[in-house]
Scaffold this motif. Structure first.
Motif, PDB file in Angstrom:
ATOM      1  N   PHE A 167      -9.395  -9.106 -12.091  1.00  0.00           N
ATOM      2  CA  PHE A 167      -9.189  -9.965 -11.167  1.00  0.00           C
ATOM      3  C   PHE A 167      -8.619  -9.593  -9.644  1.00  0.00           C
ATOM      4  O   PHE A 167      -8.309 -10.382  -8.716  1.00  0.00           O
ATOM      5  N   GLY A 168      -8.909  -8.213  -9.357  1.00  0.00           N
ATOM      6  CA  GLY A 168      -8.951  -7.744  -8.062  1.00  0.00           C
ATOM      7  C   GLY A 168      -7.193  -7.275  -7.989  1.00  0.00           C
ATOM      8  O   GLY A 168      -6.893  -6.996  -6.750  1.00  0.00           O
ATOM      9  N   HIS A 169      -6.491  -7.295  -8.958  1.00  0.00           N
ATOM     10  CA  HIS A 169      -5.027  -6.630  -8.949  1.00  0.00           C
ATOM     11  C   HIS A 169      -4.723  -5.412  -9.650  1.00  0.00           C
ATOM     12  O   HIS A 169      -4.022  -5.360 -10.251  1.00  0.00           O
ATOM     13  N   GLY A 170      -5.640  -4.321  -9.299  1.00  0.00           N
ATOM     14  CA  GLY A 170      -5.478  -3.224 -10.166  1.00  0.00           C
ATOM     15  C   GLY A 170      -4.350  -2.244  -9.494  1.00  0.00           C
ATOM     16  O   GLY A 170      -3.637  -1.574 -10.214  1.00  0.00           O
ATOM     17  N   ALA A 171      -4.279  -2.242  -8.258  1.00  0.00           N
ATOM     18  CA  ALA A 171      -3.192  -1.215  -7.636  1.00  0.00           C
ATOM     19  C   ALA A 171      -1.699  -1.782  -7.775  1.00  0.00           C
ATOM     20  O   ALA A 171      -1.657  -2.941  -7.566  1.00  0.00           O
ATOM     21  N   ASN A 172      -0.771  -1.010  -7.976  1.00  0.00           N
ATOM     22  CA  ASN A 172       0.459  -1.654  -8.215  1.00  0.00           C
ATOM     23  C   ASN A 172       1.199  -1.634  -6.375  1.00  0.00           C
ATOM     24  O   ASN A 172       0.702  -1.022  -5.950  1.00  0.00           O
ATOM     25  N   ALA A 173       2.199  -2.630  -6.366  1.00  0.00           N
ATOM     26  CA  ALA A 173       2.446  -2.770  -5.049  1.00  0.00           C
ATOM     27  C   ALA A 173       3.517  -1.610  -4.940  1.00  0.00           C
ATOM     28  O   ALA A 173       4.363  -1.398  -5.848  1.00  0.00           O
ATOM     29  N   GLU A 174       3.699  -0.781  -4.043  1.00  0.00           N
ATOM     30  CA  GLU A 174       4.589   0.175  -3.484  1.00  0.00           C
ATOM     31  C   GLU A 174       5.887  -0.258  -3.392  1.00  0.00           C
ATOM     32  O   GLU A 174       6.155  -1.214  -2.291  1.00  0.00           O
ATOM     33  N   LEU A 175       6.984   0.093  -3.679  1.00  0.00           N
ATOM     34  CA  LEU A 175       8.282  -0.274  -3.486  1.00  0.00           C
ATOM     35  C   LEU A 175       8.554   0.327  -2.092  1.00  0.00           C
ATOM     36  O   LEU A 175       8.064   1.402  -1.732  1.00  0.00           O
ATOM     37  N   LEU A 176       9.452  -0.118  -1.257  1.00  0.00           N
ATOM     38  CA  LEU A 176      10.084   0.341   0.142  1.00  0.00           C
ATOM     39  C   LEU A 176      11.316   1.008  -0.090  1.00  0.00           C
ATOM     40  O   LEU A 176      12.277   0.268  -0.433  1.00  0.00           O
ATOM     41  N   ASP A 177      11.401   2.263  -0.239  1.00  0.00           N
ATOM     42  CA  ASP A 177      12.575   3.030  -0.441  1.00  0.00           C
ATOM     43  C   ASP A 177      12.760   3.844   0.667  1.00  0.00           C
ATOM     44  O   ASP A 177      12.115   4.869   1.019  1.00  0.00           O
ATOM     45  N   ARG A 229      14.588  -5.951   2.189  1.00  0.00           N
ATOM     46  CA  ARG A 229      14.135  -4.926   1.352  1.00  0.00           C
ATOM     47  C   ARG A 229      14.464  -4.965  -0.105  1.00  0.00           C
ATOM     48  O   ARG A 229      13.409  -4.683  -0.826  1.00  0.00           O
ATOM     49  N   GLN A 230      15.615  -5.284  -0.452  1.00  0.00           N
ATOM     50  CA  GLN A 230      16.017  -5.404  -1.675  1.00  0.00           C
ATOM     51  C   GLN A 230      15.102  -6.642  -2.529  1.00  0.00           C
ATOM     52  O   GLN A 230      14.437  -6.783  -3.566  1.00  0.00           O
ATOM     53  N   ALA A 231      14.774  -7.910  -1.571  1.00  0.00           N
ATOM     54  CA  ALA A 231      14.088  -8.898  -2.247  1.00  0.00           C
ATOM     55  C   ALA A 231      12.722  -8.693  -2.255  1.00  0.00           C
ATOM     56  O   ALA A 231      12.045  -8.975  -3.264  1.00  0.00           O
ATOM     57  N   TYR A 232      12.162  -7.747  -1.167  1.00  0.00           N
ATOM     58  CA  TYR A 232      10.795  -7.312  -1.533  1.00  0.00           C
ATOM     59  C   TYR A 232      10.358  -6.440  -2.806  1.00  0.00           C
ATOM     60  O   TYR A 232       9.679  -6.649  -3.447  1.00  0.00           O
ATOM     61  N   ASN A 233      11.382  -5.534  -2.779  1.00  0.00           N
ATOM     62  CA  ASN A 233      11.353  -4.700  -4.020  1.00  0.00           C
ATOM     63  C   ASN A 233      11.435  -5.394  -5.406  1.00  0.00           C
ATOM     64  O   ASN A 233      10.880  -4.967  -6.361  1.00  0.00           O
ATOM     65  N   ASP A 234      12.259  -6.398  -5.426  1.00  0.00           N
ATOM     66  CA  ASP A 234      12.503  -7.208  -6.575  1.00  0.00           C
ATOM     67  C   ASP A 234      11.031  -7.997  -6.733  1.00  0.00           C
ATOM     68  O   ASP A 234      10.678  -7.999  -8.071  1.00  0.00           O
ATOM     69  N   ASP A 255       0.728  -1.168   0.012  1.00  0.00           N
ATOM     70  CA  ASP A 255       0.076   0.234  -0.011  1.00  0.00           C
ATOM     71  C   ASP A 255       0.873   1.321  -0.076  1.00  0.00           C
ATOM     72  O   ASP A 255       1.805   1.498   0.923  1.00  0.00           O
ATOM     73  N   PRO A 256       0.675   2.166  -0.886  1.00  0.00           N
ATOM     74  CA  PRO A 256       1.711   3.359  -0.997  1.00  0.00           C
ATOM     75  C   PRO A 256       1.756   4.072   0.295  1.00  0.00           C
ATOM     76  O   PRO A 256       2.703   4.559   0.712  1.00  0.00           O
ATOM     77  N   LYS A 257       0.398   4.304   0.857  1.00  0.00           N
ATOM     78  CA  LYS A 257       0.492   5.223   2.093  1.00  0.00           C
ATOM     79  C   LYS A 257       1.355   4.721   3.357  1.00  0.00           C
ATOM     80  O   LYS A 257       2.055   5.181   4.037  1.00  0.00           O
ATOM     81  N   ALA A 258       1.075   3.122   3.398  1.00  0.00           N
ATOM     82  CA  ALA A 258       1.490   2.347   4.575  1.00  0.00           C
ATOM     83  C   ALA A 258       2.986   2.342   4.185  1.00  0.00           C
ATOM     84  O   ALA A 258       3.924   2.661   5.106  1.00  0.00           O
ATOM     85  N   MET A 259       3.630   2.236   3.035  1.00  0.00           N
ATOM     86  CA  MET A 259       5.147   1.909   2.862  1.00  0.00           C
ATOM     87  C   MET A 259       5.828   3.553   2.939  1.00  0.00           C
ATOM     88  O   MET A 259       6.805   3.468   3.254  1.00  0.00           O
ATOM     89  N   ALA A 260       4.852   4.588   2.517  1.00  0.00           N
ATOM     90  CA  ALA A 260       5.516   5.805   2.657  1.00  0.00           C
ATOM     91  C   ALA A 260       5.825   6.146   4.249  1.00  0.00           C
ATOM     92  O   ALA A 260       6.681   6.693   4.772  1.00  0.00           O
ATOM     93  N   ASN A 261       4.618   5.713   5.202  1.00  0.00           N
ATOM     94  CA  ASN A 261       4.636   6.073   6.466  1.00  0.00           C
ATOM     95  C   ASN A 261       5.959   5.150   7.242  1.00  0.00           C
ATOM     96  O   ASN A 261       6.747   5.701   7.896  1.00  0.00           O
ATOM     97  N   LEU A 262       5.988   3.996   6.629  1.00  0.00           N
ATOM     98  CA  LEU A 262       7.204   3.121   7.205  1.00  0.00           C
ATOM     99  C   LEU A 262       8.593   3.863   6.692  1.00  0.00           C
ATOM    100  O   LEU A 262       9.453   3.672   7.723  1.00  0.00           O
ATOM    101  N   ALA A 263       8.718   4.119   5.526  1.00  0.00           N
ATOM    102  CA  ALA A 263      10.122   4.566   5.034  1.00  0.00           C
ATOM    103  C   ALA A 263      10.500   5.855   6.063  1.00  0.00           C
ATOM    104  O   ALA A 263      11.432   6.084   6.320  1.00  0.00           O
ATOM    105  N   GLY A 264       9.223   6.679   6.429  1.00  0.00           N
ATOM    106  CA  GLY A 264       9.368   7.908   7.023  1.00  0.00           C
ATOM    107  C   GLY A 264       9.880   7.503   8.278  1.00  0.00           C
ATOM    108  O   GLY A 264      10.621   8.256   8.955  1.00  0.00           O
ATOM    109  N   ALA A 265       9.062   6.679   9.071  1.00  0.00           N
ATOM    110  CA  ALA A 265       9.209   6.087  10.544  1.00  0.00           C
ATOM    111  C   ALA A 265      10.728   5.868  10.617  1.00  0.00           C
ATOM    112  O   ALA A 265      11.510   5.916  11.578  1.00  0.00           O
TER     113      ALA A 265
END
Length: 200
Positions: free
Chosen positions: A176-186, A150-155, A95-105
């Motif tokens: 099929f319910g896969h509309g949103a892209n997975a956000e990378l963790l940077d 993190r690298q394995a996740y991003n890959d 989720d883009p928002k959750a990943m951005a919050n995690l990266a910020g924290a």
């Protein structure tokens, strides 16, 4: 055999091929999504380990750094924010928002940990403490594991996103319910992107 029967058979065969192809696309999407979610769970394991080490590090430092209460409290506060951000991201990996919050924290936590280690340099007894050296070494090792996870996740997330954007899965993914892209963790903070150099 009458022509209408041949046409019906041809339509049935084509329909079966399309159905089988759609099933293949669906199964591949599910497989790739499960891979990136599993890869995120590896990050979660390492970050939890990191978060568990930090209170011990602060407790040892408290005994030596009684005048640095503000720094120690900032470390614990940043750790608690990172724990909350990790829980939110684990509930919805990608989720883009959750990943951005995690990266910020994580960025904030990396900054205050860097400050703690910088302040600790002024306390020779703390630097010589065996427990502090061991915890610092474990923390550095965990930082390296976080980077690899993190690298394995991003890959895995990139593979999922790429497959969804290729032809013809691009037509079926949203259906099929896969509309949103997975956000990378940077992690923006250089102290998080690279494991901290701790020298005790």
């Amino acid at each position: 055999m009458p022509p209408w029967m041949i046409a019906l058979i041809v339509i049935g065969v084509v329909g079966l091929i399309v159905l089988m192809y759609g099933v293949g696309i669906y199964n591949r999407l599910v497989t790739l999504k499960n891979r990136f979610e599993n890869a995120f769970s590896q990050i979660e394991v390492q970050l939890k380990r990191r978060y568990d080490l930090i209170p011990n590090l602060v407790e040892i430092a408290k005994g030596y750094m009684s005048h640095e209460r503000e720094t120690l409290e900032a470390v614990i506060s940043a750790r608690n924010q990172a724990v909350g951000a990790l829980q939110a991201a684990a509930a919805n990996p990608g989720d883009p928002k959750a990943m951005a919050n995690l990266a910020g924290a994580e960025s904030g936590l990396g900054g205050v940990l860097g400050r703690l280690f910088a302040v600790a340099e002024a306390y020779p007894d703390l630097k010589a403490n065996q427990n502090m050296m061991q915890l610092s070494e474990e923390l550095t090792s965990t930082e390296n594991k976080v980077a690899f996870a993190r690298q394995a996740y991003n890959d895995s997330a990139t593979a999922y996103n790429t497959y969804k954007q290729t032809f013809p899965p691009v037509f079926f993914a949203a259906m099929f319910g896969h509309g949103a892209n997975a956000e990378l963790l940077d992690f923006d903070d250089a102290q998080i992107n690279e494991a901290p150099k701790v020298s005790f």
